[in-house]
Design a protein around this motif. Structure first.
Motif, PDB file in Angstrom:
ATOM      1  N   THR A 179      19.512  -8.100 -17.117  1.00 55.62           N
ATOM      2  CA  THR A 179      19.746  -7.328 -18.188  1.00 55.62           C
ATOM      3  C   THR A 179      20.735  -8.431 -19.209  1.00 55.62           C
ATOM      4  O   THR A 179      20.613  -9.765 -18.751  1.00 55.62           O
ATOM      5  N   SER A 180      21.417  -8.085 -20.256  1.00 55.53           N
ATOM      6  CA  SER A 180      22.056  -9.240 -21.071  1.00 55.53           C
ATOM      7  C   SER A 180      23.074  -9.961 -20.396  1.00 55.53           C
ATOM      8  O   SER A 180      23.318 -11.057 -20.537  1.00 55.53           O
ATOM      9  N   SER A 181      23.828  -9.473 -19.322  1.00 55.13           N
ATOM     10  CA  SER A 181      24.690  -9.519 -18.581  1.00 55.13           C
ATOM     11  C   SER A 181      24.357 -10.639 -17.316  1.00 55.13           C
ATOM     12  O   SER A 181      24.959 -10.930 -16.486  1.00 55.13           O
ATOM     13  N   GLY A 182      23.087 -10.552 -17.103  1.00 53.86           N
ATOM     14  CA  GLY A 182      22.437 -11.024 -15.672  1.00 53.86           C
ATOM     15  C   GLY A 182      21.153 -11.502 -15.842  1.00 53.86           C
ATOM     16  O   GLY A 182      20.165 -10.722 -15.907  1.00 53.86           O
ATOM     17  N   ILE A 183      20.933 -12.727 -16.398  1.00 58.60           N
ATOM     18  CA  ILE A 183      19.627 -13.061 -16.864  1.00 58.60           C
ATOM     19  C   ILE A 183      18.931 -13.720 -15.952  1.00 58.60           C
ATOM     20  O   ILE A 183      17.650 -14.234 -16.075  1.00 58.60           O
ATOM     21  N   GLU A 184      19.536 -14.075 -14.904  1.00 60.26           N
ATOM     22  CA  GLU A 184      18.934 -14.943 -13.660  1.00 60.26           C
ATOM     23  C   GLU A 184      19.407 -14.390 -12.258  1.00 60.26           C
ATOM     24  O   GLU A 184      20.594 -14.171 -12.048  1.00 60.26           O
ATOM     25  N   LYS A 185      18.311 -14.022 -11.569  1.00 54.15           N
ATOM     26  CA  LYS A 185      18.801 -13.533 -10.251  1.00 54.15           C
ATOM     27  C   LYS A 185      17.844 -14.491  -9.073  1.00 54.15           C
ATOM     28  O   LYS A 185      16.516 -14.850  -9.495  1.00 54.15           O
ATOM     29  N   LYS A 186      18.241 -14.275  -7.896  1.00 58.15           N
ATOM     30  CA  LYS A 186      17.736 -15.122  -6.896  1.00 58.15           C
ATOM     31  C   LYS A 186      17.785 -14.462  -5.553  1.00 58.15           C
ATOM     32  O   LYS A 186      18.967 -14.040  -5.323  1.00 58.15           O
ATOM     33  N   SER A 187      16.848 -14.306  -4.704  1.00 62.51           N
ATOM     34  CA  SER A 187      16.904 -13.687  -3.380  1.00 62.51           C
ATOM     35  C   SER A 187      15.792 -14.554  -2.600  1.00 62.51           C
ATOM     36  O   SER A 187      14.711 -14.263  -2.589  1.00 62.51           O
ATOM     37  N   GLY A 188      16.432 -15.444  -1.684  1.00 64.87           N
ATOM     38  CA  GLY A 188      15.578 -16.078  -0.928  1.00 64.87           C
ATOM     39  C   GLY A 188      14.472 -16.997  -1.635  1.00 64.87           C
ATOM     40  O   GLY A 188      15.012 -17.734  -2.546  1.00 64.87           O
ATOM     41  N   ARG A 189      13.072 -16.798  -1.279  1.00 66.81           N
ATOM     42  CA  ARG A 189      12.277 -17.540  -2.110  1.00 66.81           C
ATOM     43  C   ARG A 189      11.727 -16.767  -3.406  1.00 66.81           C
ATOM     44  O   ARG A 189      11.150 -17.549  -4.023  1.00 66.81           O
ATOM     45  N   LEU A 190      12.356 -16.031  -3.660  1.00 72.87           N
ATOM     46  CA  LEU A 190      12.134 -15.218  -5.338  1.00 72.87           C
ATOM     47  C   LEU A 190      13.172 -15.417  -6.168  1.00 72.87           C
ATOM     48  O   LEU A 190      14.470 -15.379  -5.675  1.00 72.87           O
ATOM     49  N   SER A 191      12.932 -15.679  -7.279  1.00 72.99           N
ATOM     50  CA  SER A 191      13.910 -15.952  -8.269  1.00 72.99           C
ATOM     51  C   SER A 191      13.181 -15.255  -9.560  1.00 72.99           C
ATOM     52  O   SER A 191      11.941 -15.231  -9.671  1.00 72.99           O
ATOM     53  N   SER A 192      14.071 -14.686 -10.639  1.00 78.81           N
ATOM     54  CA  SER A 192      13.691 -14.408 -11.860  1.00 78.81           C
ATOM     55  C   SER A 192      14.511 -14.750 -12.788  1.00 78.81           C
ATOM     56  O   SER A 192      15.642 -14.778 -12.945  1.00 78.81           O
ATOM     57  N   ILE A 193      14.059 -14.893 -14.111  1.00 75.63           N
ATOM     58  CA  ILE A 193      14.535 -15.266 -15.236  1.00 75.63           C
ATOM     59  C   ILE A 193      14.036 -14.465 -16.297  1.00 75.63           C
ATOM     60  O   ILE A 193      13.136 -13.982 -16.628  1.00 75.63           O
ATOM     61  N   LYS A 212       0.851  -1.370   0.090  1.00 77.24           N
ATOM     62  CA  LYS A 212       0.092   0.054   0.134  1.00 77.24           C
ATOM     63  C   LYS A 212       0.911   1.189   0.198  1.00 77.24           C
ATOM     64  O   LYS A 212       0.598   2.163   0.738  1.00 77.24           O
ATOM     65  N   LYS A 213       1.727   1.270  -0.728  1.00 75.80           N
ATOM     66  CA  LYS A 213       2.740   2.302  -0.619  1.00 75.80           C
ATOM     67  C   LYS A 213       3.619   2.440  -2.258  1.00 75.80           C
ATOM     68  O   LYS A 213       3.196   1.662  -3.089  1.00 75.80           O
ATOM     69  N   ALA A 214       4.929   3.025  -2.063  1.00 75.87           N
ATOM     70  CA  ALA A 214       5.315   2.813  -3.291  1.00 75.87           C
ATOM     71  C   ALA A 214       6.127   1.686  -3.694  1.00 75.87           C
ATOM     72  O   ALA A 214       6.640   0.548  -2.974  1.00 75.87           O
ATOM     73  N   PRO A 215       6.586   1.412  -5.249  1.00 75.16           N
ATOM     74  CA  PRO A 215       7.030   0.202  -5.634  1.00 75.16           C
ATOM     75  C   PRO A 215       8.510   0.078  -4.686  1.00 75.16           C
ATOM     76  O   PRO A 215       9.336   1.061  -4.713  1.00 75.16           O
ATOM     77  N   THR A 216       8.630  -1.138  -4.182  1.00 75.06           N
ATOM     78  CA  THR A 216      10.257  -1.608  -3.851  1.00 75.06           C
ATOM     79  C   THR A 216      10.931  -2.329  -4.670  1.00 75.06           C
ATOM     80  O   THR A 216      10.267  -3.450  -5.063  1.00 75.06           O
ATOM     81  N   PHE A 217      12.055  -2.036  -5.038  1.00 77.88           N
ATOM     82  CA  PHE A 217      12.912  -2.904  -5.939  1.00 77.88           C
ATOM     83  C   PHE A 217      13.114  -4.226  -5.392  1.00 77.88           C
ATOM     84  O   PHE A 217      13.327  -4.525  -4.270  1.00 77.88           O
TER      85      PHE A 217
END
Lengths: 116, 116
Positions: free
Chosen positions: A50-64, A40-45
């Motif tokens: 990017t092209s040099s980093g196509i997969e990220k993971k932090s705890g239970r969250l991950s993105s490809i 209920k507030k501003a977006p948090t990052f």
């Protein structure tokens, strides 16, 4: 004009479930894709891909990032009620010369509701 | 608190009045962005500054809207002759200049404008 589409628009799950949120984009001179969480507030990052980093993971969250398919997914495993939020996907384009264009183009967001 | 700050957090005004919002970015960030978010939508880009220079303005920014960043630090967004369609959350974000490490945008808490 740059375009970002997210799916589903809303999702209701129970604690412990795993969810996958989708983001597809059409942008000239893609530079990066970002995921944000908005309560209920501003977006948090969350992540930048990017092209040099196509997969990220932090705890239970991950993105490809799939640059071939012009899309990205955000996975959340073992969901908790605190994960309930709007998840926003945004893309950033590159100016001629390679520097950042600056503006982010956001999708409509996916509303995630996690029930106990 | 060293994050992005915005003032006021809420503003209720009558149609036709002028309003001004302030944003203080993270101190070491050169870039400052303004977005507008309406219910059920992702943020929409309005304009951004690198130091005191306004580098880009969206077509959404009619001539009733003006933004300044006179000393390259805080920024103001003014809306003249407000209309009911201006009711929205106005978000400010900041980021380092590209080339100075990571460049993801960090958002402030927003100013919620209601035009009656």
């Amino acid at each position: 004009e740059d375009k970002v589409v997210q799916s589903p628009l809303s999702l209701v799950v129970h604690e412990g479930d795993t969810v996958t949120l989708n983001c597809s984009y059409e942008v000239t001179n893609f530079r990066s894709l970002l995921w944000y969480k908005q309560e209920k507030k501003a977006p948090t990052f969350l992540f930048m891909l990017t092209s040099s980093g196509i997969e990220k993971k932090s705890g239970r969250l991950s993105s490809i990032l799939d640059k071939k398919e012009l899309s990205s997914i955000l996975n959340i495993t073992a969901t908790q009620t605190g994960d309930s939020a709007i998840y926003l996907c945004a893309v950033e384009a590159r100016r001629a010369g390679g520097t950042s264009y600056g503006k982010l183009t956001f999708g409509q967001g996916t509303i995630l509701t996690v029930h106990p | 608190d060293t994050g992005v700050s915005q003032d006021p957090r809420h503003k209720i005004t009558k149609r036709g009045q002028n309003v001004t919002f302030r944003c203080d970015p993270i101190s070491e960030h050169n870039r400052l962005y303004w977005y507008r978010q309406t219910l059920g939508q992702g943020p929409e880009f309005l304009t951004y500054f690198q130091n005191e220079a306004q580098l880009e303005k969206s077509r959404l920014l009619s001539d009733r809207f003006s933004a300044e960043r006179p000393k390259g630090s805080f920024s103001t967004l003014e809306i003249q002759r407000t209309e009911q369609g201006d009711s929205a959350m106005y978000l400010c974000a900041s980021s380092p200049q590209p080339g100075q490490g990571t460049f993801e945008q960090y958002f402030g808490p927003g100013t919620r404008l209601t035009v009656t």
